[in-house]
Design an enzyme around this catalytic site. Structure first.
Site, PDB file in Angstrom:
ATOM      1  N   ASP A   1     -12.435   0.999   5.087  1.00  0.00           N
ATOM      2  CA  ASP A   1     -11.181   1.408   4.458  1.00  0.00           C
ATOM      3  C   ASP A   1     -10.334   2.264   5.393  1.00  0.00           C
ATOM      4  OD1 ASP A   1     -11.912   0.204   2.018  1.00  0.00           O
ATOM      5  OD2 ASP A   1     -13.014   1.990   1.400  1.00  0.00           O
TER       6      ASP A   1
ATOM      7  N   ASP B   1       0.808  -1.221   0.000  1.00  0.00           N
ATOM      8  CA  ASP B   1       0.000   0.000   0.000  1.00  0.00           C
ATOM      9  C   ASP B   1       0.843   1.274   0.000  1.00  0.00           C
ATOM     10  OD1 ASP B   1      -2.467   1.299  -0.127  1.00  0.00           O
ATOM     11  OD2 ASP B   1      -2.568   1.545   2.047  1.00  0.00           O
TER      12      ASP B   1
ATOM     13  N   ASP C   1      -3.264  -4.769  -5.213  1.00  0.00           N
ATOM     14  CA  ASP C   1      -2.477  -3.541  -5.386  1.00  0.00           C
ATOM     15  C   ASP C   1      -1.008  -3.777  -5.714  1.00  0.00           C
ATOM     16  OD1 ASP C   1      -4.766  -2.169  -4.783  1.00  0.00           O
ATOM     17  OD2 ASP C   1      -4.083  -1.374  -2.881  1.00  0.00           O
TER      18      ASP C   1
END
Length: 376
Positions: A356, A166, A204
């Site tokens: 989130d 991330d 991701d």
């Protein structure tokens, strides 16, 4: 990070004050279990509820992946011309140890209970392995895959421990370096068993590489390619999908070029791509985007795509907001029968209601958010 797709770290126990129902946040947030999870529905009447306050972003980690991937052994190669076998069929597995099920079991008197229980908790969802715990990961993966096999269902598992995860955002963490990650993947693969299983490999990890240097990016891609080979070597019935971001992120040609470097075009490593994990883009947009990425990717004709439809019922917000945006809704229910060519499954990878990081602590199930999604 407007384009970020996944924000699902393992969260610890939650404490605090929430006055909406019984003056305890435990009525609105659920602590995650040891292994964390993550059709359009008619509107329901609103039930007043309060959301947990937003949390601040974490600082970026200081470490970066090391350039060493050739030190880690890869499994023996099979025939490089081998075609992918058919897509997984059957019914998806609902793991009994999820945050939403824990909340449902302990909050039968909550006015939101019936909606959350029927519209979210009853659906099969992916099980995330977001903590770097090499000593226990094999047993925890095996608990999920064996549970699915016992019921004749197909589990969905998400390894999420790549170093530099991330880009230092809400979901930062992962293994300390790529050598450690390679060893963790070996242990993860040892728990896959021999039954059908879908592996959503590192959300991701391909689409969000702008924070890496060229050398670190190359090392990450090499490690992901190795991971795919290890997973498929451990279980010939495992279906491994690589990160394609989503339709609002990178151009298909760019994404395909990165995916090719990460091994996604090789049948030894890959069964295709996944998109929209933890995001909100419509299924139609994702189907079109994934087909363009697959066309640009090349590889065996059988490569397919799986799409996270957990929160895309109302599409993506016009302003591009990614962190628990308001007005979103549940998408299509999880299925292995999409009726769409090259689309192998619609999955709930991000469990609806797991925050989130804005309406609750990152990765923590928040009932107010879940109810909003289920009743929109």
């Amino acid at each position: 990070m407007v384009a970020a797709a996944s924000l699902v770290v393992a969260a610890g126990a939650v404490a605090g004050v929430l006055a909406a129902f019984d003056d305890r946040r435990a009525s609105d947030e659920a602590a995650p279990p040891e292994v964390s999870a993550s059709p359009r529905l008619a509107p329901l009447p609103a039930v007043p509820s309060a959301s947990a306050p937003a949390t601040a972003k974490s600082a970026s980690p200081s470490s970066s992946p090391s350039a060493r991937w050739t030190q880690s052994p890869a499994p023996s190669r099979t025939d490089t011309k081998r075609e992918r076998t058919g897509a997984v069929t059957g019914r998806l597995y609902r793991h009994p140890d999820s945050q939403v099920l824990a909340w449902v079991r302990s909050h039968s008197g909550d006015p939101r209970h019936a909606v959350i229980a029927s519209r979210i908790a009853e659906q099969p969802a992916a099980v995330w392995f977001a903590d770097y715990a090499p000593d226990t990961v094999t047993a925890r993966v095996a608990a999920v895959t064996s549970g699915g096999a016992a019921l004749g269902r197909v589990p969905v598992v998400v390894p999420y421990a790549i170093p530099g995860r991330d880009c230092g955002g809400h979901s930062q963490g992962g293994a300390p370096d790529l050598d450690a990650y390679d060893a963790w993947i070996d242990r993860f693969a040892a728990g896959l068993g021999s039954g059908e299983v879908i592996v959503v490999l590192e959300p991701d990890s391909v689409a969000q590489t702008e924070c890496l240097s060229a050398g670190d990016r190359a090392d990450r891609f090499a490690s992901l390619a190795r991971a795919g080979r290890v997973l498929k070597s451990a279980n010939s019935r495992a279906r491994v999908y690589f990160d394609a971001g989503h339709s609002g992120w990178n151009p298909p040609a760019t994404q395909a070029a990165w995916l090719r470097r990460a091994g996604a075009a090789s049948p030894e490593s890959s069964d295709g791509i996944f998109s929209n994990v933890s995001n909100f883009h419509t299924t139609a947009d994702e189907v079109a985007y994934d087909r363009r990425v697959l066309d640009a990717l090349g590889g065996p004709a059988g490569l397919g795509a799986v799409i996270d439809t957990s929160r895309n019922g109302n599409g993506a917000p016009a302003d591009g907001e990614w962190c628990d945006p308001s007005g979103r809704g549940l998408g299509r229910t999880p299925t292995l029968s999409t009726g769409e060519s090259r689309i192998d499954a619609y999955l709930w990878v991000k469990l609806p209601g797991e925050s989130d990081g804005c309406k609750g602590r990152p990765g923590t199930f928040t009932a107010s958010y879940a109810y909003d999604l289920a009743s929109s």
